[in-house]
Design an enzyme around this catalytic site. Sequence first.
Site, PDB file in Angstrom:
ATOM      1  N   MET A  24      -0.988  -1.750  -1.533  1.00  0.00           N
ATOM      2  CA  MET A  24      -1.978  -1.077  -2.368  1.00  0.00           C
ATOM      3  C   MET A  24      -2.807  -2.086  -3.150  1.00  0.00           C
ATOM      4  O   MET A  24      -4.042  -2.034  -3.143  1.00  0.00           O
ATOM      5  CB  MET A  24      -1.289  -0.113  -3.335  1.00  0.00           C
TER       6      MET A  24
ATOM      7  N   ASP B 129       0.987 -11.617  -8.721  1.00  0.00           N
ATOM      8  CA  ASP B 129       2.276 -11.086  -8.282  1.00  0.00           C
ATOM      9  C   ASP B 129       3.378 -11.998  -8.797  1.00  0.00           C
ATOM     10  O   ASP B 129       3.105 -13.043  -9.401  1.00  0.00           O
ATOM     11  CB  ASP B 129       2.338 -10.944  -6.750  1.00  0.00           C
TER      12      ASP B 129
ATOM     13  N   VAL C 230       2.107  -2.137  -9.589  1.00  0.00           N
ATOM     14  CA  VAL C 230       3.444  -2.716  -9.459  1.00  0.00           C
ATOM     15  C   VAL C 230       4.422  -1.610  -9.075  1.00  0.00           C
ATOM     16  O   VAL C 230       4.058  -0.448  -8.924  1.00  0.00           O
ATOM     17  CB  VAL C 230       3.887  -3.422 -10.764  1.00  0.00           C
TER      18      VAL C 230
ATOM     19  N   GLU D  53       6.973   1.367  -8.673  1.00  0.00           N
ATOM     20  CA  GLU D  53       6.918   2.674  -9.345  1.00  0.00           C
ATOM     21  C   GLU D  53       8.154   2.887 -10.221  1.00  0.00           C
ATOM     22  O   GLU D  53       9.009   3.744  -9.962  1.00  0.00           O
ATOM     23  CB  GLU D  53       6.789   3.776  -8.282  1.00  0.00           C
TER      24      GLU D  53
ATOM     25  N   LYS E 149       6.609  -1.187 -15.263  1.00  0.00           N
ATOM     26  CA  LYS E 149       5.210  -0.981 -15.650  1.00  0.00           C
ATOM     27  C   LYS E 149       5.018  -1.272 -17.150  1.00  0.00           C
ATOM     28  O   LYS E 149       3.991  -1.842 -17.545  1.00  0.00           O
ATOM     29  CB  LYS E 149       4.774   0.439 -15.297  1.00  0.00           C
TER      30      LYS E 149
ATOM     31  N   SER F 115       1.356   6.784  -8.720  1.00  0.00           N
ATOM     32  CA  SER F 115       1.083   7.986  -7.938  1.00  0.00           C
ATOM     33  C   SER F 115       1.783   9.216  -8.499  1.00  0.00           C
ATOM     34  O   SER F 115       1.470  10.336  -8.097  1.00  0.00           O
ATOM     35  CB  SER F 115       1.509   7.784  -6.476  1.00  0.00           C
TER      36      SER F 115
ATOM     37  N   HIS G 175      -5.818   6.260  -9.452  1.00  0.00           N
ATOM     38  CA  HIS G 175      -4.904   6.485  -8.333  1.00  0.00           C
ATOM     39  C   HIS G 175      -5.633   6.370  -6.996  1.00  0.00           C
ATOM     40  O   HIS G 175      -6.472   7.191  -6.653  1.00  0.00           O
ATOM     41  CB  HIS G 175      -4.260   7.877  -8.468  1.00  0.00           C
TER      42      HIS G 175
END
Length: 731
Positions: free
Chosen positions: A340, A359, A411, A413, A418, A440, A461
């Site tokens: 993503m 990252d 990052v 879920e 987060k 999401s 999103h």
Amino acid sequence: MTSTETITYDLDADGIALLTIDLPGQSMNVINQQLQTDMSALIGKLASDDAIKGAVITSGKASGFMAGADLKGMNFSGGGDSGGGPDKSKMATIFDAVFALNKMLRDLETCGKPVACAINGLALGGGLEVALACHYRVVADHPKIALGLPEVMVGLMPGAGGTQRLPRLMGVQPALMYLIQGKNMSPQEALGFGVVHEVAPADQIVAKAKAWVKANPAGGVQPWDQKKFKFPGGPASAMNPGFAQTFIGGTAMTIKQTSGNMNGPFAILSSVYEGTQLPMDTALRIESKYFAKLVADPQAGNMIRSLFVSKQAAEKGARRPEGIAPMKTQKLGMLGAGMMGAGIAMVSARAGMDVVLLDRTMEAAEKGKNYTSDKLGKRMSADKVQPILDRIHPTTDFADLAGCDFIIEAVFEDRDIKRETTEKVEAVIGADVIFGSNTSTLPITGLAKAHSKPENFIGVHFFSPVEKMPLVEIIVGEKTGPEAIAKALDYVAQIRKTPIVVNDSRGFYTSRCFGIYVQEGTTLLGEGVNPALIENAGKHMGMPVGPLAVSDEVSIELGYKVMQQTKKDMGDAYKSGAADTVVEKMMDEGRHGRKNGKGYYDYEEGGRGKVLWPGLREAFPAKDGAVDPQVEEVQERLKFRQLVECARCFEEGVLTTPEDGDLGAIFGWGFMPFTGGPFSHMDTLGLEHVVRVLDRLAQEHGERFAVPQMLRDMAEKGESFYGNAARKRAA
């Protein structure tokens, strides 16, 4: 007579009239009522004035020749009609209205004078049909120019001679391929098919068109109006085996591609089949008959409203807060370089932004950057890809985010991860930079608690794969401010995607309702229904793929993790269902979806082939003595389970407009595009009917089908979603 409101008229010394179409206040020429009025008057002058020896039609717009009919101004009388359709007198009125354009262009090609067309840019739909009614066509030599008849993409068909002239120019079989698929052709392709006569530099097309008119004073007769005319590829006759085979094969292919759900392709097949066996004047009336039937049916109006009008409005900032200056993103901080994050980095860099791609390891960040080279390298030359790559800066250091004016995190879920990421970013760039989360499912309001200025925190999103999926769902938390909304919408406009704006909830709108389709499919599986029946029912009702295949694509494991997080968050309020049991068993079997080569389907190693896992029936057997339901029953459950959840989103305020609901459903999870979306579909079915079906399903299958009180109240009052929205805007 000289110029009109929409057409500049200029007669030269050779008696050749140059008609330059230039609609005032429009970025692109379209066929509206004023243009028809003006062109009809000039066609009459062309036919009657002996001083005019011929004419050239061109465009005064740098944007192109003509984009087609003004769909926003068309009256789709059947839209939203849940009854048996218009009566005979109403159909006659619709026919007269749609035939007017066909008659005008027929008058043009039979005016007795040679008429050429100088096509300076794209010519689509009615724009190309105007050109086809001319006797000679010159198009500018540019690879980006598109010529085509894409009406089928919005539920219509060509209605100004396209289904009759195109087959007579290029042959029935190749014409059908372009008509039914709505494909465009380049100038060179059009030349090869005989759709245009000449390709020339843009600054020469008018001169070449005039030269042809001057050299062909008797050229004002179309090939199909000449006695010796023959169809390219063989006669259009039921006695011609090739002609018959084309329609046998074409009908079968169309049913396969559309599952019989779309009216437009079948109207095109019928119009071409009947019309090509008749003289042109009769053939055009046949075309207008089928076009009128499409206009009278709600399907075309619903599709045009959602796929054209609402989509364009969203992309032009319909939901953008007023009074806020443009907030263009120059430097994006992209947190997370997985699929993503890498996709978001790629589309942002292509839009001209600098992207800091962060990252945990440099290897992961570099891999994220390589995603761009891998994807674009297959379609673009190295010299065009390199500048895009140069704008992506992989890193592991949060300090490199300094100077970013927009942040998007993608990052893992997990709320704790987060939160930690949000805090680290704010420590570098401060709280004034807008922070977007690509979560999401996790509620934005909760995630925003990790930010000292929650008014600057918003959900952004995306859908996978980012570079292909057109939708971005903007999620507004309880404290999200208008500047954050404006910034997010301006960013989406920069990357040329379609936004919807929704309010916060678990799963928001698209993930929540998309998940419902999957859940109902897995519930059916858990009940012992044949998995092939479930999958085929989903596809044939108009969804892109069956619910089990969708679950494999997004990963059964991801669904399991979301379920576990939801259980953790909701505690005792969480209600387990049959779908949960199915997912847990699949996880126990080590079947995680396409990503590990086995889920509800088995996947070929290194290939794209797949078959339903033979062990599904054993893992989820039919109940003793039970027989599979009819396909219509399965489709009803799959469809109405989505409809009721969409209605709940509206009742809860997650959605505030039916337009966002329809756009999000079609472009987010592929909800039956031919319906115009769930809210258009409910309006067309009639809310009273929707409530009646849901009440029955709730009694048979449980409270997940329970009717929201708002929907019941609307049905009792005879209201509709779009009717209420129109009244609200007018108030």
